[in-house]
Design an enzyme around this catalytic site. Structure first.
Site, PDB file in Angstrom:
ATOM      1  N   LYS A 122       0.854  -1.204   0.000  1.00 17.19           N
ATOM      2  CA  LYS A 122       0.000   0.000   0.000  1.00 17.19           C
ATOM      3  C   LYS A 122       0.881   1.242   0.000  1.00 17.19           C
ATOM      4  O   LYS A 122       2.067   1.189   0.396  1.00 17.19           O
ATOM      5  CB  LYS A 122      -0.951   0.032   1.202  1.00 17.19           C
ATOM      6  CG  LYS A 122      -0.267   0.027   2.584  1.00 17.19           C
ATOM      7  CD  LYS A 122       0.165   1.383   3.101  1.00 17.19           C
ATOM      8  CE  LYS A 122       0.870   1.301   4.460  1.00 17.19           C
ATOM      9  NZ  LYS A 122       1.714   2.452   4.769  1.00 17.19           N
ATOM     10  N   ASP A 136      -1.968  -1.265  10.666  1.00 10.75           N
ATOM     11  CA  ASP A 136      -1.991  -1.251   9.191  1.00 10.75           C
ATOM     12  C   ASP A 136      -2.539  -2.537   8.571  1.00 10.75           C
ATOM     13  O   ASP A 136      -2.458  -2.709   7.366  1.00 10.75           O
ATOM     14  CB  ASP A 136      -0.556  -1.059   8.661  1.00 10.75           C
ATOM     15  CG  ASP A 136      -0.209   0.414   8.525  1.00 10.75           C
ATOM     16  OD1 ASP A 136      -1.063   1.255   8.846  1.00 10.75           O
ATOM     17  OD2 ASP A 136       0.921   0.702   8.089  1.00 10.75           O
TER      18      ASP A 136
HETATM   19  O1  C5P Z   1      -0.073  -0.735  15.369  1.00  6.20           O
HETATM   20  P1  C5P Z   1       1.356  -1.014  15.084  1.00  6.20           P
HETATM   21  O2  C5P Z   1       1.873  -2.214  15.819  1.00  6.20           O
HETATM   22  O3  C5P Z   1       1.670  -1.062  13.639  1.00  6.20           O
HETATM   23  O4  C5P Z   1       2.148   0.224  15.643  1.00  6.20           O
HETATM   24  C1  C5P Z   1       3.539   0.193  15.853  1.00  6.20           C
HETATM   25  C2  C5P Z   1       3.923   1.353  16.759  1.00  6.20           C
HETATM   26  O5  C5P Z   1       3.738   2.584  16.051  1.00  6.20           O
HETATM   27  C3  C5P Z   1       3.085   1.476  18.018  1.00  6.20           C
HETATM   28  O6  C5P Z   1       3.602   0.727  19.072  1.00  6.20           O
HETATM   29  C4  C5P Z   1       3.171   2.960  18.301  1.00  6.20           C
HETATM   30  O7  C5P Z   1       4.401   3.263  18.930  1.00  6.20           O
HETATM   31  C5  C5P Z   1       3.229   3.591  16.929  1.00  6.20           C
HETATM   32  N1  C5P Z   1       1.908   4.037  16.449  1.00  6.20           N
HETATM   33  C6  C5P Z   1       1.369   5.203  16.954  1.00  6.20           C
HETATM   34  N2  C5P Z   1       0.157   5.639  16.483  1.00  6.20           N
HETATM   35  C7  C5P Z   1      -0.502   4.977  15.520  1.00  6.20           C
HETATM   36  C8  C5P Z   1       0.040   3.792  14.985  1.00  6.20           C
HETATM   37  C9  C5P Z   1       1.255   3.356  15.467  1.00  6.20           C
HETATM   38  O8  C5P Z   1       1.950   5.846  17.831  1.00  6.20           O
HETATM   39  N3  C5P Z   1      -1.660   5.471  15.079  1.00  6.20           N
END
Ligand code: C5P
Length: 330
Positions: free
Chosen positions: A10, A136
């Site tokens: 994406k 994601d």
């Molecule tokens: O959700 P995911 O595991 O992909 O997110 C990885 C990290 O990115 C989270 O632990 C957080 O630190 C950060 N994040 C964030 N805000 C979001 C998505 C991700 O702060 N909306």
């Protein structure tokens, strides 16, 4: 017979970072768009127990920290099935590249595993599992053009317009998303910006996306009419221009550029090269390091990709993938 599926990448058409929430995540608004660049995920099911990951690319974990492992484990548990599962990932999407590779692989695993087991978990349950593994993932259960809100995991399908030529440059730089978010917070503090400012920005982004939907959809449907003030509104009727181009004309941008470009000036330079080569819109994808450009024609996209390759950057001319194509070619 194992099941092999395509695991598409994406790009983000604009990404607006809001305030850091109590749960540590950031409020986010983005428009995801699936693209033709893809990995292949092969899932094989046998009698027995345990999940094995096979991938020859460095940086892809082979243990339970792999998103595919987590997706398979949770899907099996939700279906109440015990099997031995082998997942092979043939990688072309960059690792930590901002194209959602790991997230897409996990969703591809769920889809392939369902096919192997000849069992299906209802979509809302798959959505829940996807959102638990990462912000994601859920977009890949929809495909095409998708609005992402909350921490990015709350997804809404947008109108499935025509496909667009694009060039995706994938420099060999891995960027940590949590670090990029932390860097963003620091810059906001330095600029003395408050939670209120963050919420204003989020609202602006939502309005821009809505403006696009309001302008583009009536045009696509061939509607013309009068505004509430009585002024005739000409939506153009007939053939609509490419909706993605109209969307990016609303001025949406990716906030991560503001923290990633100063640390990696070569990525800003890549964006400039794409613009010079005729991209209608160019941007960092997610927190990077992939940079993409949207082009008006296939020859223009191929020329730009060749130019980048000649300068030593991995780059590929591809297309955006509509929802219909996404599910047809998965
Ligand atoms: O959700 P995911 O595991 O992909 O997110 C990885 C990290 O990115 C989270 O632990 C957080 O630190 C950060 N994040 C964030 N805000 C979001 C998505 C991700 O702060 N909306």
């Amino acid at each position: 017979m194992p099941t092999t599926v395509r695991s598409f990448g994406k790009i983000n058409l604009g990404l607006c970072i809001g305030a850091r929430r109590k749960d540590g995540y950031h409020e986010l608004r983005t428009i995801y768009q699936t693209v033709g660049l893809h990995d292949r995920v092969r899932v094989q099911v046998e009698r027995g127990r345990g999940i094995r990951i096979r991938c020859e690319v460095a940086g892809v974990p082979q243990d339970d920290s792999n998103t595919c492992y987590q997706a398979a484990e949770r899907l099996l548990a939700a279906l109440g099935i015990k099997r031995r599962v082998t997942i092979e990932i043939e990688k072309r999407l960059p690792v930590q590249g901002g194209l959602g590779g790991a997230s897409s692989n996990a969703v591809a695993t769920m889809q392939a595993l369902q096919h192997e087991l000849k069992r299906e978990l209802p979509l809302p349950e798959r959505m829940r599992i996807a959102a638990e593994i990462g912000s994601d993932l859920p977009l890949f259960l929809i495909g095409g053009t998708v609005l992402g809100v909350s921490r990015g995991e709350e997804v809404y399908p947008l109108d499935d317009g025509p496909s667009f030529q694009c060039v995706i440059a994938t420099p060999r730089i891995g960027i940590s998303t949590p670090k990029a978010f932390a860097d963003w917070d620091r810059t906001q503090r330095q600029r003395k910006l408050t939670a209120r400012d963050a919420s204003d920005r989020i609202n602006w982004f939502s309005s821009a996306a809505l403006l696009w939907l309001n302008g583009y959809l009536p045009r696509r449907l061939g509607l013309t009419g009068r505004s509430s003030s009585g002024v005739p509104v000409d939506f153009g009727g007939g053939r609509a221009e490419n909706p993605l181009l109209e969307l990016v004309r609303t001025g949406i941008a990716n906030d991560f550029e503001r923290v990633v470009f100063p640390q990696h000036p070569e990525l800003r330079e890549l964006k400039r090269t794409l613009q010079r080569e005729g991209a209608n819109y160019a941007s960092l994808s997610g927190s990077g390091s992939a940079v993409y450009g949207l082009f008006g024609s296939r020859p223009a996209a191929v020329r730009a990709a060749r130019k980048l390759a000649a300068e030593g950057t991995l780059a590929e001319a591809t297309r955006t993938v509509t929802r219909r194509e996404y599910w047809k070619h998965l």
